[in-house]
Scaffold this motif. Structure first.
Motif, PDB file in Angstrom:
ATOM      1  N   LEU A   1       8.365   1.121   2.006  1.00 35.64           N
ATOM      2  CA  LEU A   1       8.762   1.673   0.710  1.00 35.64           C
ATOM      3  C   LEU A   1      10.241   2.050   0.716  1.00 35.64           C
ATOM      4  O   LEU A   1      10.958   1.788  -0.251  1.00 35.64           O
ATOM      5  N   ASP A   2      10.712   2.645   1.796  1.00 35.05           N
ATOM      6  CA  ASP A   2      12.135   2.994   1.896  1.00 35.05           C
ATOM      7  C   ASP A   2      13.005   1.738   1.830  1.00 35.05           C
ATOM      8  O   ASP A   2      14.058   1.738   1.178  1.00 35.05           O
TER       9      ASP A   2
ATOM     10  N   ARG B   1       0.849  -1.198   0.000  1.00 43.15           N
ATOM     11  CA  ARG B   1       0.000   0.000   0.000  1.00 43.15           C
ATOM     12  C   ARG B   1       0.884   1.246   0.000  1.00 43.15           C
ATOM     13  O   ARG B   1       1.871   1.314   0.733  1.00 43.15           O
ATOM     14  N   LEU B   2       0.521   2.203  -0.824  1.00 41.64           N
ATOM     15  CA  LEU B   2       1.225   3.479  -0.925  1.00 41.64           C
ATOM     16  C   LEU B   2       0.254   4.603  -0.596  1.00 41.64           C
ATOM     17  O   LEU B   2      -0.854   4.640  -1.144  1.00 41.64           O
TER      18      LEU B   2
ATOM     19  N   TRP C   1      15.773  10.685  -3.924  1.00 41.30           N
ATOM     20  CA  TRP C   1      14.601   9.969  -4.419  1.00 41.30           C
ATOM     21  C   TRP C   1      13.350  10.594  -3.833  1.00 41.30           C
ATOM     22  O   TRP C   1      13.216  10.748  -2.615  1.00 41.30           O
ATOM     23  N   ARG C   2      12.439  10.973  -4.697  1.00 42.29           N
ATOM     24  CA  ARG C   2      11.150  11.524  -4.291  1.00 42.29           C
ATOM     25  C   ARG C   2      10.074  10.692  -4.972  1.00 42.29           C
ATOM     26  O   ARG C   2       9.708  10.975  -6.115  1.00 42.29           O
ATOM     27  N   PRO C   3       9.581   9.655  -4.294  1.00 47.76           N
ATOM     28  CA  PRO C   3       8.616   8.779  -4.949  1.00 47.76           C
ATOM     29  C   PRO C   3       7.347   9.531  -5.337  1.00 47.76           C
ATOM     30  O   PRO C   3       6.823  10.322  -4.550  1.00 47.76           O
ATOM     31  N   HIS C   4       6.887   9.275  -6.557  1.00 46.15           N
ATOM     32  CA  HIS C   4       5.715   9.994  -7.066  1.00 46.15           C
ATOM     33  C   HIS C   4       5.145   9.280  -8.283  1.00 46.15           C
ATOM     34  O   HIS C   4       5.800   8.432  -8.885  1.00 46.15           O
ATOM     35  N   ILE C   5       3.932   9.668  -8.637  1.00 50.19           N
ATOM     36  CA  ILE C   5       3.283   9.258  -9.875  1.00 50.19           C
ATOM     37  C   ILE C   5       3.188  10.513 -10.734  1.00 50.19           C
ATOM     38  O   ILE C   5       2.647  11.535 -10.293  1.00 50.19           O
ATOM     39  N   THR C   6       3.698  10.452 -11.943  1.00 52.62           N
ATOM     40  CA  THR C   6       3.723  11.623 -12.814  1.00 52.62           C
ATOM     41  C   THR C   6       2.374  11.831 -13.497  1.00 52.62           C
ATOM     42  O   THR C   6       1.795  10.903 -14.053  1.00 52.62           O
TER      43      THR C   6
END
Length: 170
Positions: free
Chosen positions: A97-98, A71-72, A120-125
C-alpha cells in the motif's frame, strides 16, 4: 477550489459492509456517509487529493491497475482530526500500500507539480465533520458494530467535484 482525488475502489463485500455501517449509524440518529445520497458516494480509500489531476497525471496512474487487487487490513473505528473529526476505519499501512501511494504522489509531482502535504492516513470514512459533542458517542456506537477486518482494493478511480463525476483509471 474543491480538491480532485485519486481513490481505491473496494470489493463488493467490503462496499456492502461499509454501507451497512453507514446505515446503522444513520438509524441510530448519528451522522453518517449514508446522509450523502450522490451517485458517486461510495466507500473508498483516498490515495491523494489535489487541486488538479491533469490528463497526463491520470495516464501516469494507469499502471496502478496491475497492482490490484490488493488486500487491505482494517482496524477498529477511530476519530481522525481534531476539530469536527471524521469517524473512520483506518487501513493498516503495509509495504504494498505504501508503494502504491508513493507511485501516486510521484505521478502527481512529475505531471502536475503538486501533492497534498498532509500526512497520509489511509482510511475508509464512516462519517465526516462530526460535532464535538457527537464524536465520542459515534465512535462508541461504531465500535459496538461488526466491523470488517479486511478489504480488497479492486480498482483506482478519479473523482472530480467540479464535474461531479467519478471514473475508473486504466
Amino acid at each position: 477550489m474543491p480538491l480532485q482525488s485519486v481513490e481505491l475502489v473496494l470489493d463488493a463485500v467490503t462496499d456492502e459492509a461499509v454501507r451497512g455501517l453507514w446505515a446503522a449509524l444513520a438509524q441510530a440518529g448519528l451522522p453518517s456517509q449514508a446522509d450523502h445520497q450522490g451517485p458517486t458516494n461510495a466507500p473508498h480509500v483516498t490515495l491523494a487529493a489535489v487541486p488538479l489531476v491533469t490528463a497526463a497525471a491520470e495516464q501516469a496512474l494507469v499502471p496502478l491497475a496491475a497492482r490490484l487487487p490488493m488486500r487491505l487490513e482494517l482496524t477498529g473505528p477511530a476519530l481522525l482530526g481534531e476539530r469536527r473529526p471524521a469517524l473512520v476505519l483506518p487501513v493498516a499501512p503495509d509495504a504494498a500500500l505504501d508503494a502504491l501511494h508513493r507511485h501516486v504522489r510521484s505521478a502527481l509531482v512529475e505531471t502536475v507539480g503538486m501533492v497534498d502535504e498532509l500526512p497520509w492516513r489511509p482510511h475508509i470514512t464512516l462519517a465526516r465533520r462530526l460535532p464535538d459533542d457527537v464524536a465520542t458517542a459515534a465512535l462508541a456506537y461504531a465500535a459496538s458494530l461488526p466491523i470488517p477486518s479486511a478489504a480488497v482494493a479492486t480498482a483506482v478511480r478519479r473523482w472530480d467535484p467540479e464535474l461531479r463525476r467519478a471514473w475508473l483509471v486504466g
